[in-house]
Motif scaffolding. Structure first.
Motif, mmCIF file in Angstrom:
data_model
loop_
_atom_site.group_PDB
_atom_site.id
_atom_site.type_symbol
_atom_site.label_atom_id
_atom_site.label_comp_id
_atom_site.label_asym_id
_atom_site.label_seq_id
_atom_site.Cartn_x
_atom_site.Cartn_y
_atom_site.Cartn_z
ATOM 1 N N VAL A 185 0.861 -1.192 -0.012
ATOM 2 C CA VAL A 185 0.062 0.057 -0.206
ATOM 3 C C VAL A 185 0.930 1.387 -0.038
ATOM 4 O O VAL A 185 1.619 1.408 0.806
ATOM 5 N N PRO B 254 -2.719 -1.191 -8.945
ATOM 6 C CA PRO B 254 -3.469 -1.234 -7.966
ATOM 7 C C PRO B 254 -4.307 -2.514 -8.296
ATOM 8 O O PRO B 254 -5.048 -2.661 -9.397
ATOM 9 N N GLY B 255 -4.859 -3.143 -7.532
ATOM 10 C CA GLY B 255 -5.617 -4.486 -7.668
ATOM 11 C C GLY B 255 -4.744 -5.632 -7.712
ATOM 12 O O GLY B 255 -5.655 -6.716 -8.054
ATOM 13 N N LEU C 207 -2.285 -1.625 -3.655
ATOM 14 C CA LEU C 207 -3.161 -0.469 -3.895
ATOM 15 C C LEU C 207 -2.408 0.871 -3.462
ATOM 16 O O LEU C 207 -1.398 1.164 -2.642
ATOM 17 N N TYR D 19 -3.045 5.072 -2.587
ATOM 18 C CA TYR D 19 -3.923 6.133 -2.339
ATOM 19 C C TYR D 19 -3.354 7.505 -2.448
ATOM 20 O O TYR D 19 -2.211 7.526 -2.944
ATOM 21 N N GLN E 98 -7.710 7.544 3.071
ATOM 22 C CA GLN E 98 -7.649 6.393 1.623
ATOM 23 C C GLN E 98 -6.434 5.300 2.305
ATOM 24 O O GLN E 98 -6.680 4.267 2.028
ATOM 25 N N LEU E 99 -5.407 5.877 2.906
ATOM 26 C CA LEU E 99 -4.439 4.749 3.500
ATOM 27 C C LEU E 99 -5.076 3.938 4.441
ATOM 28 O O LEU E 99 -5.042 2.644 4.093
ATOM 29 N N SER F 130 -7.247 1.622 2.442
ATOM 30 C CA SER F 130 -6.648 0.456 1.641
ATOM 31 C C SER F 130 -6.007 -0.679 2.405
ATOM 32 O O SER F 130 -6.196 -1.752 2.077
ATOM 33 N N ALA G 161 -8.937 -3.104 3.939
ATOM 34 C CA ALA G 161 -9.192 -3.859 2.687
ATOM 35 C C ALA G 161 -8.275 -5.397 2.593
ATOM 36 O O ALA G 161 -8.981 -6.140 2.537
ATOM 37 N N LEU G 162 -7.073 -5.066 2.693
ATOM 38 C CA LEU G 162 -5.891 -6.032 2.817
ATOM 39 C C LEU G 162 -5.951 -7.116 4.064
ATOM 40 O O LEU G 162 -5.948 -8.040 3.905
ATOM 41 N N ARG H 209 -5.401 -10.826 -0.328
ATOM 42 C CA ARG H 209 -3.773 -10.845 0.206
ATOM 43 C C ARG H 209 -2.983 -11.951 -0.524
ATOM 44 O O ARG H 209 -2.005 -11.580 -1.188
#
Length: 399
Positions: free
Chosen positions: A303, A316-317, A321, A323, A330-331, A334, A337-338, A345
């Motif tokens: 990230v 990204p993706g 990711l 940000y 956003q950090l 991100s 999400a992981l 992951r």
């Protein structure tokens, strides 16, 4: 190697071991590759406090190292540069290189460039440090025009400037720097490999099986590590901070539950990086970011901010990711999400390793030697006489 195909290279660098930073690391890797291939190398670098100027201890591969006086920048005490000196001219005249390699030139680099032009030696300037960005981080306001004037003046005199990432290449072009080319960085895929992942280390870092999220790098203001506070309380994760620097004490107060390992290198660093589940980078002024590439080679999703070098490294993706730089929200989203999705992951981990294939130092230095040969007009070993690349004969006069 046939001695007729060897290239004599003088590397004038603003940083060299025992200093530890991206410039010094890259120079060491280049020296190792050049000497392993039979090329003749001289390094000219600033010495530390108490070092005597002149020919100092041998560098990697036993190459001679000419030390000159150095000083720290007033707004960036950890960035040590060499002072202008005619010793550079004397060293180059005695060594008689085919090409001068200017590593992140700023002050000593200008001496190297002036000496090269005086002696009629072509010079490659490697842009590596976002000095203007660092100045902003340290509160030096309004310095951008002056810094870029200096950098543009310097790089315009080089026969070729090499940029480490496509965003930096575009920025240099926008700033009016001519004769640009791309040259990335390599990664040691033996040192940084998923095979170094350690269940024992992970058990110590995350005894309850939490997801291990790590930052690896210098703990200094320009890296913006204080942003880590926005992810420190995410449920189900343990935060690990690898590195040292002037911000460490403040960060330890800011992140009381994080594990601080201090500076690590060698096998310890390899094991730490590979044992992470997610790698987080917070600095927005990276021209490349070797730490990201090492994490990817270790099979760790990344990230990182969508600026500078990380834009080239992180898909990204796919392997991580991105940000918006400085956007703590956003950090956090991100990283969250992981942390929450183990399947994602693991899938990204496999893509991370694939994304650095072909980026070993051997391949990267093949490209660098090609640049040397082109600006010096030296034919490659398998090139018939008179068939040198035409670009080697198109070096423009300095502006």
């Amino acid at each position: 190697m046939d001695t007729l195909s060897a290239v004599k290279v003088a590397i004038v660098t603003e940083s060299f071991p025992p200093r530890v930073d991206g410039v010094a690391n890259s120079v060491v890797r280049v020296v190792e590759q050049l000497t392993a291939r039979g090329h003749d190398v001289l390094v000219i670098a600033p010495g530390g406090p108490g070092d005597a100027v002149g020919l100092g201890p041998s560098g990697p591969g036993g190459v001679p190292v000419e030390l000159v006086h150095g000083v720290s920048l007033p707004f960036y005490r950890s960035f040590h540069v060499g002072l202008p000196t005619r010793r550079v001219t004397v060293a180059l005249r005695d060594f008689r290189p085919d090409v001068v390699h200017l590593a992140s030139p700023l002050v000593l680099g200008l001496s190297g460039l002036a000496a090269a032009r005086r002696l009629g030696i072509p010079a490659v300037a490697v842009f590596q440090t976002d000095v203007a960005g660092f100045a902003r981080c340290y509160g030096v306001r309004g310095a951008d025009p002056l810094i870029w004037w200096w950098l543009r003046r310097l790089h315009r005199r080089a026969d070729r400037t090499l940029a480490p990432s496509t965003p930096v290449l575009a920025e240099l072009e926008r700033r009016g720097v001519p004769r640009l080319a791309f040259w990335g960085r390599g990664v040691d895929r033996r040192r940084f490999h998923p095979g170094h992942r350690s269940p024992q280390l992970r058990a110590r870092l995350a005894p309850d099986g939490e997801v291990v999220v790590g930052y690896v790098g210098r703990l200094a203001m320009e890296k913006r590590p204080a942003l880590l506070a926005r992810i420190a309380d995410l449920p189900g994760m343990r935060l690990v901070v690898v590195g040292d620097g002037p911000e460490r004490e403040r960060l330890e107060r800011l992140l009381p539950d994080a594990t601080f390992t201090g500076f690590r290198t060698g096998a310890e660093l390899s094991e730490l990086v590979a044992s992470l589940d997610v790698f987080v980078h917070t600095g927005a002024d990276e021209t490349f970011c070797q730490a990201i590439q090492e994490a990817l080679a270790s099979g760790v999703p990344v990230v990182a901010p969508a600026s500078g070098g990380p834009v080239d490294l992180v898909r990204p993706g796919v392997n991580g990711l991105l940000y918006a730089p400085g956007d703590a929200g956003q950090l956090r989203a991100s990283v969250s999400a992981l942390v929450e999705h183990a399947t994602l992951r693991h899938w990204m981990s496999e893509r991370a390793v694939e994304s650095v294939r072909g980026r070993d130092w051997e391949s990267v230095c093949d490209e660098l030697i090609r640049h040397y040969r082109e600006i010096a007009g030296i034919a490659a070993p398998d090139t018939p006489p008179g068939r040198q690349d035409a670009r080697a004969r198109q070096t423009e006069d300095a502006v």
